[in-house]
Design an enzyme around this catalytic site. Structure first.
Site, PDB file in Angstrom:
ATOM      1  N   GLY A 182     -20.555   6.904   5.633  1.00  0.00           N
ATOM      2  CA  GLY A 182     -19.413   7.198   4.546  1.00  0.00           C
ATOM      3  C   GLY A 182     -20.280   7.180   3.220  1.00  0.00           C
ATOM      4  N   LEU A 183     -19.989   8.057   2.524  1.00  0.00           N
ATOM      5  CA  LEU A 183     -20.684   8.113   1.138  1.00  0.00           C
ATOM      6  C   LEU A 183     -19.874   8.097  -0.235  1.00  0.00           C
ATOM      7  CD1 LEU A 183     -24.121   9.583   2.149  1.00  0.00           C
ATOM      8  CD2 LEU A 183     -23.832   7.195   1.836  1.00  0.00           C
ATOM      9  N   GLY A 184     -18.527   7.684  -0.345  1.00  0.00           N
ATOM     10  CA  GLY A 184     -17.757   7.974  -1.131  1.00  0.00           C
ATOM     11  C   GLY A 184     -18.422   7.184  -2.588  1.00  0.00           C
ATOM     12  N   ALA A 185     -17.474   6.825  -3.658  1.00  0.00           N
ATOM     13  CA  ALA A 185     -18.117   6.435  -4.884  1.00  0.00           C
ATOM     14  C   ALA A 185     -18.364   5.083  -4.505  1.00  0.00           C
ATOM     15  CB  ALA A 185     -16.778   6.288  -5.734  1.00  0.00           C
ATOM     16  N   VAL A 186     -17.766   4.067  -3.901  1.00  0.00           N
ATOM     17  CA  VAL A 186     -18.094   2.719  -3.606  1.00  0.00           C
ATOM     18  C   VAL A 186     -19.375   2.640  -2.840  1.00  0.00           C
ATOM     19  CG1 VAL A 186     -17.582   0.609  -2.452  1.00  0.00           C
ATOM     20  CG2 VAL A 186     -15.622   1.978  -3.450  1.00  0.00           C
ATOM     21  N   ALA A 187     -19.570   3.465  -1.586  1.00  0.00           N
ATOM     22  CA  ALA A 187     -20.642   3.464  -0.769  1.00  0.00           C
ATOM     23  C   ALA A 187     -21.845   3.992  -1.523  1.00  0.00           C
ATOM     24  CB  ALA A 187     -20.464   4.319   0.343  1.00  0.00           C
ATOM     25  N   TYR A 188     -21.628   5.012  -2.587  1.00  0.00           N
ATOM     26  CA  TYR A 188     -22.869   5.402  -3.485  1.00  0.00           C
ATOM     27  C   TYR A 188     -23.459   4.414  -4.038  1.00  0.00           C
ATOM     28  CZ  TYR A 188     -25.632   7.693  -6.858  1.00  0.00           C
ATOM     29  OH  TYR A 188     -26.756   8.187  -7.619  1.00  0.00           O
ATOM     30  N   LYS A 242       0.891  -1.242  -0.167  1.00  0.00           N
ATOM     31  CA  LYS A 242       0.172   0.086  -0.038  1.00  0.00           C
ATOM     32  C   LYS A 242       0.663   1.220  -0.116  1.00  0.00           C
ATOM     33  CE  LYS A 242      -4.437   0.871   0.221  1.00  0.00           C
ATOM     34  NZ  LYS A 242      -5.499   0.275  -0.306  1.00  0.00           N
TER      35      LYS A 242
END
Length: 346
Positions: free
Chosen positions: A177-183, A80
Site C-alpha cells: 500500500g502506497l498512500g500518502a503515509v506509506a510514501y 470513527k
C-alpha cells in the site's frame, strides 16, 4: 442486519446511521468510548461491498481509536465514521456539508478528521457546518507525515528490541500500500538505507515510489512471499490472516494500516512463529497525536507534536519487553496498557 450481537460492537456508546437524499450521503458514525474525553477519529470514504461490511469496519476502527488515543495518552475517547461510496464519483461540497450537519447534531460527542480518501480540503467543507472537526488547514493540517514518522520509529524500535540496534542500512522492507503515509514512510526508510519492495493497486503510486526511492515493484499477491526483514502493511486491514501467515518470511511486522490482524488469535500465532508485531494502533498514532496539538490553548506547535510522536518508540519498546516477559502477544499487552489507562485515567 444485527448490530448489538456483533463481536465488534463491544459496548459502543453510540452508532448513528446518516443519510441525505440530495447529496447522496450514506454514512455511519460510531462512538466507542468517551471515558477519557470526546471521541475523536477520522472519516473514511470507501465503496463497501455491503452495509454489513461498512458496519463491521466502522465498529472495529472506532474501538481501535479508543485504544490508540489511550496508549498515545491523549485526552480523547474513541470514535470513527465512514461514508459509503466511490471516492472518484461521489465527492462534492454538498456531500461533505451534509456530513458536517450530521456531526453538528451529535453535539460534540464525536470529532471527525481526515482518513482514507478524505483530504483536509474535504474536512474544511465539513467545517462550514460544524466545529466538531479536527486536522484543519492552517492549524495541524495534513497528519500523514506524522503518522509516517511514528511508523518509521516503530520499525526502528522493533529492530532495537529484536537485534539490539536501529541501523536499517541494507534492511529489506516489503511495503504493502502506497498512500500518502506509506510514501512518506518509504522516504524515511530509503534515507535510512533500507531496500524497498512495494506494491499497490494504483500503478501510478508504485511508479512514483520506484522512481523516487529506487524501490522494486512486486505484484499485489506476491508481497507476502518475499524474503525480507520487515513486512509493512500500509493498506487496508486484516492482511495478517490464516492464508498469509504461512507465507510471510519477515521476522518483523510493522506498518501503518489499521486492524492488521484479521482475528486476535493471529497475534499469538505470529508470536509463536518468532515474528515481532508492532500493534497497529500504537505504531500509527502519529497522525492523531499531531491533530491533538491544534487543541492547545497556545495554538498548534509542530515541534511539540513531533516530540510527542517520538514517544511511540519508547511505548513500543515497553510493549515488546512486557510481551517477552509475560510470554503473550504484543497486541494483548497493548490492549492491557490501553485498558489500564482508560480505567485509571491519564
Amino acid at each position: 442486519m444485527a448490530v448489538f450481537n456483533q463481536v465488534d460492537f463491544d459496548n459502543h456508546e453510540q452508532v448513528v446511521f446518516c443519510s441525505d437524499k440530495e447529496s447522496g450521503l450514506k454514512a455511519i458514525i460510531a462512538v466507542h468510548n468517551t471515558n477519557l474525553g470526546p471521541a475523536v477519529g477520522g472519516c473514511r470514504l470507501w465503496n463497501y461491498a455491503s452495509d454489513e461490511e461498512a458496519v463491521t469496519d466502522v465498529l472495529r476502527l472506532s474501538k481501535g481509536m479508543t485504544y490508540k488515543n489511550a496508549v498515545a495518552r491523549l485526552p480523547f475517547g474513541g470514535g470513527k465514521s465512514v461514508i459509503i461510496g466511490d471516492a472518484k464519483s461521489i465527492k462534492s461540497e454538498a456531500l461533505f456539508r451534509a456530513f458536517g450537519k450530521q456531526l453538528e447534531r451529535l453535539g460534540g460527542s464525536y470529532y471527525s478528521a481526515e482518513d482514507v480518501n478524505i483530504t483536509t480540503g474535504d474536512v474544511m467543507m465539513m467545517h462550514q457546518e460544524t466545529n466538531y472537526v479536527m486536522g484543519l488547514e492552517g492549524k495541524s493540517g495534513n497528519p500523514s507525515p506524522f503518522t509516517a514518522l511514528g511508523t518509521f520509529l516503530g520499525i526502528k524500535a522493533a529492530f532495537q528490541h529484536k537485534h539490539g540496534h536501529q541501523n536499517l542500512e541494507g534492511v529489506k522492507v516489503a511495503v504493502q500500500g502506497l498512500g500518502a503515509v506509506a510514501y512518506d514512510l518509504c522516504k524515511h526508510l530509503h534515507n535510512a538505507g533500507a531496500e524497498l519492495f512495494v506494491t499497490d493497486i494504483n500503478e501510478q503510486s508504485v511508479a512514483r515510489v520506484v522512481n523516487d526511492f529506487n524501490a522494486t515493484a512486486v505484484g499485489i499477491d506476491d508481497i507476502y512471499d518475499l524474503d525480507v526483514d520487515v513486512y509493512a502493511p500500509c493498506a487496508l486491514g486484516a492482511t495478517i490472516n490464516d492464508n498469509t501467515i504461512p507465507r510471510i518470511k519477515a521476522t518483523i511486522i510493522a506498518g501503518c494500516a489499521n486492524n492488521q490482524l484479521a482475528e486476535p488469535r493471529h497475534g499469538e500465532i505470529i508470536r509463536e512463529k518468532g515474528m515481532l508485531y508492532a500493534p497497529d494502533y500504537v505504531i500509527n498514532a502519529g497522525g492523531i497525536i499531531n491533530v491533538y496539538y491544534e487543541t492547545k490553548p497556545q495554538g498548534y506547535n509542530a515541534d511539540d507534536a513531533t516530540k510527542h510522536v517520538e514517544g511511540i518508540f519508547d511505548t513500543l519498546l515497553e510493549i515488546f519487553q512486557r510481551s517477552e516477559k509475560e510470554q503473550v502477544s504484543t497486541h494483548v499487552i497493548a490492549d492491557k496498557l490501553a485498558e489500564e489507562i482508560i480505567a485509571q485515567g491519564l
